[in-house]
Design an enzyme around this catalytic site. Sequence first.
Site, PDB file in Angstrom:
ATOM      1  N   ARG A 298       0.856  -1.181   0.000  1.00 50.98           N
ATOM      2  CA  ARG A 298       0.000   0.000   0.000  1.00 50.98           C
ATOM      3  C   ARG A 298       0.891   1.229   0.000  1.00 50.98           C
ATOM      4  O   ARG A 298       1.905   1.274   0.706  1.00 50.98           O
ATOM      5  CB  ARG A 298      -0.927   0.027   1.234  1.00 50.98           C
ATOM      6  CG  ARG A 298      -2.104  -0.931   1.162  1.00 50.98           C
ATOM      7  CD  ARG A 298      -3.115  -0.562   0.071  1.00 50.98           C
ATOM      8  NE  ARG A 298      -4.212  -1.510  -0.055  1.00 50.98           N
ATOM      9  CZ  ARG A 298      -4.250  -2.547  -0.881  1.00 50.98           C
ATOM     10  NH1 ARG A 298      -3.228  -2.799  -1.679  1.00 50.98           N
ATOM     11  NH2 ARG A 298      -5.303  -3.327  -0.939  1.00 50.98           N
TER      12      ARG A 298
ATOM     13  N   ASP B 282       4.556  -0.403  -6.866  1.00 50.70           N
ATOM     14  CA  ASP B 282       3.313  -0.739  -7.573  1.00 50.70           C
ATOM     15  C   ASP B 282       2.148   0.046  -6.979  1.00 50.70           C
ATOM     16  O   ASP B 282       1.032  -0.011  -7.484  1.00 50.70           O
ATOM     17  CB  ASP B 282       3.033  -2.250  -7.470  1.00 50.70           C
ATOM     18  CG  ASP B 282       1.819  -2.661  -8.292  1.00 50.70           C
ATOM     19  OD1 ASP B 282       1.795  -2.332  -9.500  1.00 50.70           O
ATOM     20  OD2 ASP B 282       0.883  -3.275  -7.731  1.00 50.70           O
TER      21      ASP B 282
ATOM     22  N   GLU C  24      -2.385   7.503  -5.029  1.00 48.26           N
ATOM     23  CA  GLU C  24      -2.692   6.854  -6.309  1.00 48.26           C
ATOM     24  C   GLU C  24      -4.159   6.975  -6.720  1.00 48.26           C
ATOM     25  O   GLU C  24      -4.491   6.827  -7.895  1.00 48.26           O
ATOM     26  CB  GLU C  24      -2.311   5.367  -6.257  1.00 48.26           C
ATOM     27  CG  GLU C  24      -3.210   4.532  -5.343  1.00 48.26           C
ATOM     28  CD  GLU C  24      -2.829   3.042  -5.356  1.00 48.26           C
ATOM     29  OE1 GLU C  24      -1.639   2.737  -5.196  1.00 48.26           O
ATOM     30  OE2 GLU C  24      -3.751   2.214  -5.527  1.00 48.26           O
TER      31      GLU C  24
ATOM     32  N   HIS D  29      -0.458  -0.202  -9.750  1.00 46.09           N
ATOM     33  CA  HIS D  29      -1.249  -1.139  -8.937  1.00 46.09           C
ATOM     34  C   HIS D  29      -1.727  -2.331  -9.788  1.00 46.09           C
ATOM     35  O   HIS D  29      -2.921  -2.629  -9.855  1.00 46.09           O
ATOM     36  CB  HIS D  29      -2.444  -0.435  -8.282  1.00 46.09           C
ATOM     37  CG  HIS D  29      -2.862  -1.083  -6.992  1.00 46.09           C
ATOM     38  ND1 HIS D  29      -3.165  -0.374  -5.857  1.00 46.09           N
ATOM     39  CD2 HIS D  29      -3.006  -2.393  -6.660  1.00 46.09           C
ATOM     40  CE1 HIS D  29      -3.506  -1.210  -4.891  1.00 46.09           C
ATOM     41  NE2 HIS D  29      -3.414  -2.449  -5.351  1.00 46.09           N
TER      42      HIS D  29
END
Length: 332
Positions: free
Chosen positions: A233, A257, A262, A294
């Site tokens: 996260r 990622d 985000e 993500h």
Amino acid sequence: MRIAMFSSKPYDIESFQLANTAGHEIIFLEPKLTPATVPLAGDCDAVCAFVNDDLGATVLEGLVEQGVRLIALRSAGFNHVDLATARRLGLSVVRVPGYSPHAVAEHAVGLILALNRNIHRAYNRVREHNFALTGLLGFDLHGRTVGVIGTGQIGTEFAKIMLGFGCRVVASDPYPNDTCRSVGVEYLHRHDLFEQSDIVALHCPLTSETYHIIDAAAIERMREGVMIVNTSRGALVDASAVIDGLKRGRIGHLGLDVYEEEADLFFEDLSDRVVHDDVFARLITFPNVLITGHQAFFTIEALTRIAETTIANVSAFERGEGELHLVTDSGR
Ligand code: NAI
């Protein structure tokens, strides 16, 4: 049950239509769940939400007023849900734990390999007929120390892969697991892990204890030139602190990622827009930073299990069999 599925993408629609053998009425909604889009769930019994949907108090209260009784997350992480409010409102929250630990662990390894051997840069060079190797120097993973923060389902799979490369794998977790110990993972205090690791990989959930677990102080403890990889996260990492660490060379490589802010960026094609997030814009300028949007979960196996488990969760709730994969405050 009638389910409002927010943030639906074509691949979600396909996997849920295939998995929905129980015949639930699924309303596929493209918008994210926000206070403004709550009315779209009118007449629905359940809401199916993804990682960047807003499940704060205002949204939950609005959903319950409209008759929603179940939040079926199609994710493993649940840090975006106000669980105290859900409990107060009598709203059940279920999730999809461990739908494919391999998908996320393998993506983390992909980031490590690409960053170490500069595959992302080599790809562009070769397309421009630049076959020079200067600047692409990597290191053998064999013999290096990899620190894993969080050895749950994903961290355990990740540790096993890195052991396969011949790495020494050390870990930090308040609940050490026997599988990891049995394959040779050494548990250390987090500070010792930071001091000894060439690569630090984050596989813990986002909680009040893990928020900005990678901050300026943690970076100072790490080895000069450390590689940091975060597929968990975004808010585990203080992005401003890592930018400072990258500028000073303290951090040698960064693979992300996920990113704290985000929600305004990921899962959408913004290629014809100006990015207003200056921190993100700075991060993508570094040659030794590799960011994916993500996508660590994004395999055919994971999508199938996410859809099947979510349908099973909803069906169990409908039959009054109690909640499968209920999310509790402790998350365990
Ligand atoms: P899990 O619940 O199996 O394992 C999490 C582990 O972290 C547990 O062993 C727990 O004890 C440990 N942990 C908790 N607090 C910690 C702390 N302060 N320090 C160190 N360890 C701590 O969860 P799983 O399935 O392995 O997933 C891990 C995380 O990966 C999820 O919480 C989610 O945020 C993220 N994730 C990311 C995806 C992506 O597409 N990028 C997809 C799926 C999950």
